[in-house]
Design a protein around this motif. Structure first.
Motif, mmCIF file in Angstrom:
data_model
loop_
_atom_site.group_PDB
_atom_site.id
_atom_site.type_symbol
_atom_site.label_atom_id
_atom_site.label_comp_id
_atom_site.label_asym_id
_atom_site.label_seq_id
_atom_site.Cartn_x
_atom_site.Cartn_y
_atom_site.Cartn_z
ATOM 1 N N UNK A 1 -2.529 1.779 -5.496
ATOM 2 C CA UNK A 1 -1.575 2.511 -6.325
ATOM 3 C C UNK A 1 -0.419 2.978 -5.457
ATOM 4 N N UNK A 2 0.687 3.297 -6.094
ATOM 5 C CA UNK A 2 1.853 3.780 -5.368
ATOM 6 C C UNK A 2 1.717 5.263 -5.045
ATOM 7 N N UNK A 3 2.319 5.654 -3.952
ATOM 8 C CA UNK A 3 2.432 7.072 -3.641
ATOM 9 C C UNK A 3 3.549 7.667 -4.485
ATOM 10 N N UNK A 4 3.439 8.944 -4.794
ATOM 11 C CA UNK A 4 4.466 9.609 -5.588
ATOM 12 C C UNK A 4 5.143 10.686 -4.760
ATOM 13 N N UNK A 5 6.455 10.797 -4.917
ATOM 14 C CA UNK A 5 7.217 11.734 -4.096
ATOM 15 C C UNK A 5 7.335 13.105 -4.757
ATOM 16 N N UNK B 1 2.871 -2.123 14.487
ATOM 17 C CA UNK B 1 2.644 -3.252 13.586
ATOM 18 C C UNK B 1 2.392 -2.812 12.142
ATOM 19 N N UNK B 2 2.812 -1.622 11.802
ATOM 20 C CA UNK B 2 2.757 -1.153 10.414
ATOM 21 C C UNK B 2 4.143 -0.628 10.054
ATOM 22 N N UNK B 3 4.817 -1.335 9.140
ATOM 23 C CA UNK B 3 6.180 -0.952 8.766
ATOM 24 C C UNK B 3 6.214 -0.534 7.300
ATOM 25 N N UNK B 4 7.107 0.409 6.989
ATOM 26 C CA UNK B 4 7.157 0.970 5.641
ATOM 27 C C UNK B 4 8.548 1.521 5.354
ATOM 28 N N UNK B 5 8.818 1.722 4.074
ATOM 29 C CA UNK B 5 10.075 2.321 3.653
ATOM 30 C C UNK B 5 9.819 3.786 3.329
ATOM 31 N N UNK B 6 10.277 4.658 4.138
ATOM 32 C CA UNK B 6 10.079 6.090 3.920
ATOM 33 C C UNK B 6 11.193 6.828 4.646
ATOM 34 N N UNK C 1 0.829 -1.200 0.000
ATOM 35 C CA UNK C 1 0.000 0.000 0.000
ATOM 36 C C UNK C 1 0.863 1.250 0.000
ATOM 37 N N UNK C 2 0.534 2.211 -0.850
ATOM 38 C CA UNK C 2 1.248 3.475 -0.863
ATOM 39 C C UNK C 2 0.802 4.364 0.280
ATOM 40 N N UNK C 3 1.769 5.056 0.914
ATOM 41 C CA UNK C 3 1.456 5.921 2.046
ATOM 42 C C UNK C 3 2.295 7.203 1.978
ATOM 43 N N UNK C 4 1.849 8.209 2.747
ATOM 44 C CA UNK C 4 2.574 9.466 2.891
ATOM 45 C C UNK C 4 2.771 9.750 4.388
ATOM 46 N N UNK C 5 3.959 10.238 4.747
ATOM 47 C CA UNK C 5 4.255 10.619 6.133
ATOM 48 C C UNK C 5 4.302 12.132 6.214
ATOM 49 N N UNK C 6 3.626 12.693 7.210
ATOM 50 C CA UNK C 6 3.514 14.139 7.358
ATOM 51 C C UNK C 6 4.017 14.539 8.740
ATOM 52 N N UNK D 1 6.087 6.587 0.828
ATOM 53 C CA UNK D 1 6.644 5.270 1.073
ATOM 54 C C UNK D 1 5.657 4.198 0.682
ATOM 55 N N UNK D 2 5.988 2.987 1.070
ATOM 56 C CA UNK D 2 5.147 1.833 0.779
ATOM 57 C C UNK D 2 5.191 0.894 1.969
ATOM 58 N N UNK D 3 4.050 0.373 2.366
ATOM 59 C CA UNK D 3 4.020 -0.562 3.486
ATOM 60 C C UNK D 3 4.746 -1.844 3.081
ATOM 61 N N UNK D 4 5.692 -2.256 3.918
ATOM 62 C CA UNK D 4 6.523 -3.418 3.603
ATOM 63 C C UNK D 4 6.171 -4.653 4.422
ATOM 64 N N UNK D 5 5.559 -4.471 5.577
ATOM 65 C CA UNK D 5 5.144 -5.615 6.387
ATOM 66 C C UNK D 5 4.104 -5.184 7.403
ATOM 67 N N UNK D 6 3.305 -6.149 7.851
ATOM 68 C CA UNK D 6 2.292 -5.927 8.875
ATOM 69 C C UNK D 6 2.435 -7.026 9.928
ATOM 70 N N UNK D 7 3.423 -6.918 10.832
ATOM 71 C CA UNK D 7 3.594 -7.928 11.879
ATOM 72 C C UNK D 7 2.342 -8.033 12.739
ATOM 73 N N UNK D 8 2.068 -9.235 13.218
ATOM 74 C CA UNK D 8 0.881 -9.428 14.056
ATOM 75 C C UNK D 8 1.043 -8.775 15.417
ATOM 76 N N UNK D 9 2.250 -8.775 15.933
ATOM 77 C CA UNK D 9 2.458 -8.229 17.276
ATOM 78 C C UNK D 9 3.849 -7.614 17.383
ATOM 79 N N UNK D 10 3.907 -6.407 17.896
ATOM 80 C CA UNK D 10 5.164 -5.720 18.163
ATOM 81 C C UNK D 10 4.993 -4.875 19.414
ATOM 82 N N UNK D 11 6.078 -4.668 20.185
ATOM 83 C CA UNK D 11 5.979 -3.805 21.362
ATOM 84 C C UNK D 11 5.478 -2.420 20.999
#
Length: 296
Positions: free
Chosen positions: A262-266, A178-183, A140-145, A164-174
């Motif tokens: 769709x992808x987010x655009x920078x 649980x939403x990880x992305x490259x940005x 999923x495409x995302x934007x960080x503000x 960025x783009x979501x790269x993984x959705x771990x079930x459990x994290x401290x």
């Protein structure tokens, strides 16, 4: 659940025995928007959170609710965790407002890293819609503000809007991350919103891998941390679960329709700077009001 409330929590009648959560559901098509259109939502709803201890201790947040002249901002708990510190909100209009209430929704180190703060203003600010973060899966495409710390080590924290783009959705994290992305993010953007390509908040940014340190070559010297690896957010659905158990009344705008895949655009830095100035100045008020309906 026993949530902690700081000494700034001075709003009478805020806590009740049971949760009172009002969601204003928006039934509109979740078509993908351009980066500029998402920025039209992100710029006026994203705020800078300043700490009285100094410019190196601040963070970011997003306006999710309004009740009269009182605005509610969602952020990361570690941004406002000190009970003995005064906080202020700096908005896109370059207005500073004192924080009148802090609700720390994190009771221990493993609980979701979330908090809500309130400020009062006669200025009109739009409210960011939130969505179903379960729909924001891998790819999923995302934007960080948010408002990162200045490289020059001063108080001039300029607005940033990165993709960025979501790269993984771990079930459990401290702490609920649980939403990880490259940005690309920097310190100071913690607590800022993660938007999907339709301009809805799907997470609250707060963690980032440290890939390196860039030396500041200005006269003041110093270093600044650049986070260019995999970063993480607390999904907005986690906030919904926490707030439903907290006894805090929050009326938010909710649009749970599926976003386009769709992808987010920078955008360029010049574009972001121009958008931030124009949107904050109200140059495109009519467009903002069309994208973010008013419910007050």
């Amino acid at each position: 659940m026993n949530f902690s409330f700081s000494r700034f929590n001075s709003v009478p009648g805020l806590l009740t025995g049971t949760a009172v959560v009002a969601a204003i559901v928006i039934n509109q098509p979740a078509s993908a928007k351009t980066a500029k259109e998402v920025a039209q939502i992100a710029v006026p709803t994203t705020v800078r959170i300043d700490n009285s201890l100094g410019s190196n201790y601040g963070g970011s947040g997003v306006i999710i609710s309004r009740d009269g002249n009182t605005y509610t901002v969602l952020t990361a708990n570690h941004v406002v965790k000190s009970a003995n510190t005064e906080y202020s909100i700096r908005t896109s209009k370059n207005k500073t407002h004192n924080v009148i209430s802090v609700q720390n929704l994190q009771r221990n180190d493993s609980d979701p890293d979330l908090a809500i703060v309130k400020f009062e203003s006669t200025e009109e600010y739009p409210v960011a819609p939130i969505s179903n973060s379960d729909n924001a899966g891998i790819g999923t495409g995302i934007y960080i503000s948010g408002y990162p710390m200045s490289i020059e080590n001063n108080n001039d924290r300029e607005y940033e809007f990165t993709k960025g783009q979501i790269t993984s959705r771990p079930e459990s994290k401290p702490q609920g991350y649980t939403m990880r992305y490259d940005a690309v993010t920097r310190r100071g953007m913690s607590g800022g919103p993660v938007f999907d390509v339709s301009g809805r908040v799907v997470g609250i940014h707060g963690q980032g891998d440290r890939d390196g340190v860039i030396k500041n070559e200005s006269a003041t010297g110093g270093e600044i941390e650049i986070k260019t690896g995999f970063n993480a957010a607390v999904p907005i659905n986690t906030f919904k679960e926490v707030i439903s158990q907290s006894g805090v009344q929050v009326a938010f705008q909710e649009d749970n329709s599926q976003a386009e895949n769709v992808e987010a655009t920078q955008p360029t830095k010049a574009e972001v700077r121009s958008w931030a100035q124009d949107f904050a100045a109200g140059v495109v008020n009519t467009i903002i009001e069309r994208v973010i309906p008013r419910f007050w």
